[in-house]
Design an enzyme around this catalytic site. Structure first.
Site, PDB file in Angstrom:
ATOM      1  N   VAL A  11       0.829  -1.210   0.000  1.00  0.00           N
ATOM      2  CA  VAL A  11       0.000   0.000   0.000  1.00  0.00           C
ATOM      3  C   VAL A  11       0.864   1.261   0.000  1.00  0.00           C
ATOM      4  O   VAL A  11       0.633   2.201  -0.773  1.00  0.00           O
ATOM      5  CB  VAL A  11      -0.934  -0.016   1.236  1.00  0.00           C
ATOM      6  CG1 VAL A  11      -1.685   1.293   1.366  1.00  0.00           C
ATOM      7  CG2 VAL A  11      -1.893  -1.187   1.154  1.00  0.00           C
ATOM      8  N   CYS A 263      -6.043  -9.907   2.142  1.00  0.00           N
ATOM      9  CA  CYS A 263      -7.060  -8.976   2.660  1.00  0.00           C
ATOM     10  C   CYS A 263      -8.366  -9.643   3.089  1.00  0.00           C
ATOM     11  O   CYS A 263      -8.744  -9.570   4.257  1.00  0.00           O
ATOM     12  CB  CYS A 263      -7.342  -7.917   1.610  1.00  0.00           C
ATOM     13  SG  CYS A 263      -5.837  -7.089   1.098  1.00  0.00           S
TER      14      CYS A 263
HETATM   15  C1  UGA Z   1      -9.097  -6.802  -2.085  1.00  0.00           C
HETATM   16  C2  UGA Z   1     -10.158  -5.776  -2.492  1.00  0.00           C
HETATM   17  O1  UGA Z   1     -10.736  -6.120  -3.741  1.00  0.00           O
HETATM   18  C3  UGA Z   1      -9.559  -4.372  -2.567  1.00  0.00           C
HETATM   19  O2  UGA Z   1     -10.582  -3.421  -2.840  1.00  0.00           O
HETATM   20  C4  UGA Z   1      -8.914  -4.040  -1.220  1.00  0.00           C
HETATM   21  O3  UGA Z   1      -8.296  -2.768  -1.235  1.00  0.00           O
HETATM   22  C5  UGA Z   1      -7.870  -5.095  -0.906  1.00  0.00           C
HETATM   23  O4  UGA Z   1      -8.491  -6.395  -0.865  1.00  0.00           O
HETATM   24  C6  UGA Z   1      -7.290  -4.732   0.439  1.00  0.00           C
HETATM   25  O5  UGA Z   1      -8.010  -4.774   1.442  1.00  0.00           O
HETATM   26  O6  UGA Z   1      -6.136  -4.276   0.504  1.00  0.00           O
HETATM   27  P1  UGA Z   1      -7.171  -8.177  -3.375  1.00  0.00           P
HETATM   28  O7  UGA Z   1      -7.062  -8.987  -2.130  1.00  0.00           O
HETATM   29  O8  UGA Z   1      -5.933  -7.638  -3.991  1.00  0.00           O
HETATM   30  O9  UGA Z   1      -8.136  -6.888  -3.126  1.00  0.00           O
HETATM   31  O10 UGA Z   1      -7.837  -9.079  -4.478  1.00  0.00           O
HETATM   32  P2  UGA Z   1      -9.274  -9.257  -5.155  1.00  0.00           P
HETATM   33  O11 UGA Z   1      -9.190  -8.893  -6.570  1.00  0.00           O
HETATM   34  O12 UGA Z   1     -10.325  -8.590  -4.358  1.00  0.00           O
HETATM   35  O13 UGA Z   1      -9.453 -10.847  -5.063  1.00  0.00           O
HETATM   36  C7  UGA Z   1      -9.547 -11.525  -3.809  1.00  0.00           C
HETATM   37  C8  UGA Z   1      -9.875 -12.976  -4.022  1.00  0.00           C
HETATM   38  O14 UGA Z   1     -11.203 -13.123  -4.515  1.00  0.00           O
HETATM   39  C9  UGA Z   1      -8.987 -13.689  -5.032  1.00  0.00           C
HETATM   40  O15 UGA Z   1      -8.677 -14.979  -4.543  1.00  0.00           O
HETATM   41  C10 UGA Z   1      -9.837 -13.776  -6.280  1.00  0.00           C
HETATM   42  O16 UGA Z   1      -9.494 -14.853  -7.114  1.00  0.00           O
HETATM   43  C11 UGA Z   1     -11.204 -13.963  -5.667  1.00  0.00           C
HETATM   44  N1  UGA Z   1     -12.319 -13.562  -6.550  1.00  0.00           N
HETATM   45  C12 UGA Z   1     -12.495 -12.273  -6.921  1.00  0.00           C
HETATM   46  C13 UGA Z   1     -13.208 -14.535  -7.010  1.00  0.00           C
HETATM   47  O17 UGA Z   1     -13.062 -15.737  -6.687  1.00  0.00           O
HETATM   48  N2  UGA Z   1     -14.256 -14.158  -7.793  1.00  0.00           N
HETATM   49  C14 UGA Z   1     -14.450 -12.878  -8.159  1.00  0.00           C
HETATM   50  O18 UGA Z   1     -15.434 -12.602  -8.876  1.00  0.00           O
HETATM   51  C15 UGA Z   1     -13.543 -11.911  -7.722  1.00  0.00           C
END
Ligand code: UGA
Length: 432
Positions: A11, A263
């Site tokens: 971050v 996260c």
């Molecule tokens: C997440 C949030 O999306 C951010 O907005 C936030 O700032 C961040 O956490 C944080 O708190 O710092 P991130 O952990 O980088 O971001 O990743 P995401 O893109 O949110 O994905 C998280 C998980 O959900 C992954 O394993 C991804 O594969 C999964 N996911 C995401 C799904 O299985 N389906 C989806 O439709 C979207």
């Protein structure tokens, strides 16, 4: 403006570089000298598309500085962002705030004139109050204001998320301070970001409530996918049609492996602890955590079923091991459970991930990192697509197969079951 970022992790580094790119002078401070030396030599310690260019450009223009000298950075800045880690506490599943409180003590020591102190780290509701108390012990109240400004950056898309945020949330009751932050974010507001002001606890809560809601959305669609598998319904149709309802929205409705990363797993746990602390049972979030944990077991059971419970000596190829594409982050990735399980059951596992070899598997004697898709999949009995990196979306399975019979388990639904069947492959995916 002159800004100090305390903590050059994900971050701090992304936000610091992007603030510098908006024309500010940014001091990025970390106690890790090795990391600071590395950055001063133009090397980026994390994998994030586009970050290298922004860091180097702003470093050369002297707007972005990397230092271990906290005192000078604080004294030279008007706004200080606390960007240190808040990992899950070993004691109680809440966020470990020792680094945040250390930063607060450090700031208190070096304040020389009025400072806006901003928590960007994800911190439980009421942490701002505690930071204020810590600093107030050493400095007069008129010398500082503690504000919350949570980040909403996704790994792998952090630069884009910084530059084009849906909203910028600021928690403070001090109008002068919120105006200053509004002018810091003005270039993004002009491009359409909503600048939303609430009180400090409100901003802290928005971050947790947002992450827990997104985790809920994913777990929800994953459970519906389980039902689709049993009923012969295609989950993709369900996600598309549900997403067309504007009250629901189409994003974060992709079924797949359990959600991972640094996260969602950490923040869902932490908010339930806060709920308990304030005598509020967050039962939905608790069941999301349970559902996501059980999903990992479910994936393993599905693999066993695909291989008719006969895993011993099978050659299994895993494409992608990170929790999502465009990151090298392995935290809470389902692969951390799947790969050791397969090895224990006697499989020989080849894996490939565009972000490189993983130390997490280095002690497993029958798990091997391969240099590309084709080497990984050669002579495999089962190919598992675990992470949706772009290069896995256009695999020439015909070329791979060389008439050898193998099965494909596509955990990210990258391919069409119809087309795969037509080409003669035993193809399994999620919720269809
Ligand atoms: C997440 C949030 O999306 C951010 O907005 C936030 O700032 C961040 O956490 C944080 O708190 O710092 P991130 O952990 O980088 O971001 O990743 P995401 O893109 O949110 O994905 C998280 C998980 O959900 C992954 O394993 C991804 O594969 C999964 N996911 C995401 C799904 O299985 N389906 C989806 O439709 C979207």
């Amino acid at each position: 403006m002159k800004i100090c970022m305390i903590g050059v992790g994900y971050v701090g580094l992304v936000s610091g570089a992007c603030f510098a790119d908006l024309g500010n002078t940014v001091y990025c401070v970390d106690k890790d000298k090795e990391k600071i030396d590395m950055l001063n030599k133009g090397k980026i310690p994390i994998y994030e598309p586009g970050l290298n260019e922004i860091v180097n450009k702003n470093y050369l223009s002297k707007r972005l500085k990397f230092t271990t000298d906290l005192a000078t950075a604080i004294k030279s800045s008007d706004i200080i962002f606390i960007c240190v880690g808040t990992p899950t506490s070993k004691k109680n599943k809440s966020a470990n705030l020792q680094y945040v409180f250390k930063a607060a003590n450090d700031i208190a020591r070096h304040i020389n004139k009025f400072k806006i102190i901003v928590t960007k780290s994800t911190v439980p509701i009421s942490t701002g109050d505690k930071i204020e108390k810590i600093i107030f012990k050493k400095r007069k109240k008129r010398l500082f204001e503690v504000v919350s400004n949570p980040e909403f950056l996704r790994e792998g898309e952090a630069i884009r998320d910084f530059r084009f945020p849906d909203r910028i949330v600021v928690g403070s009751n001090n109008k002068k301070v919120t105006r200053k932050l509004e002018s810091l974010y003005d270039p993004l507001i002009k491009k359409g970001a909503v600048f939303f002001v609430t009180n400090r606890r409100g901003a802290e809560m928005i971050k947790y409530a947002s992450n827990a809601f997104l985790a809920t959305k994913i777990s929800y669609i994953n459970e519906i996918a389980n039902l689709c598998e049993k009923t012969g319904v295609n989950i993709e149709d369900i996600s598309i049609a549900m997403g067309l309802d504007k009250r629901i929205g189409s994003r974060f409705l992709r079924a797949g492996p359990a959600y991972g990363g640094s996260c969602f797993p950490k923040d869902t746990k932490a908010i339930t602890v806060t709920g308990d602390l304030f005598k509020t049972d967050l039962s939905i979030i608790k069941s999301v955590i349970k559902s996501n944990t059980e999903r990992k077991i479910l994936l393993i059971k599905r693999i066993e079923k695909i291989l008719s419970n006969n895993i011993k000596n099978k050659k299994i190829a895993i494409l992608g091991v990170t929790f999502k594409p465009n990151t090298d982050d392995m935290r809470e990735s389902s692969s951390l459970l799947i790969i050791p399980f397969l090895e224990r059951k006697g499989a020989i596992v080849n894996y490939y991930d565009p972000s490189g070899k993983k130390k997490e598997f280095s002690k497993l004697s029958k798990v091997f990192f391969c240099k590309d898709i084709y080497e990984t999949c050669k002579n495999s009995d089962l190919i598992i697509i675990h992470t949706e990196w772009d290069e896995f979306k256009t695999i020439d399975f015909k070329k791979l197969s060389k008439n050898r019979k193998f099965k494909i388990y596509d955990m990210r639904n990258l391919y069409s079951p119809k087309k795969m069947k037509k080409m003669g492959f035993s193809y399994y995916s999620v919720g269809r």
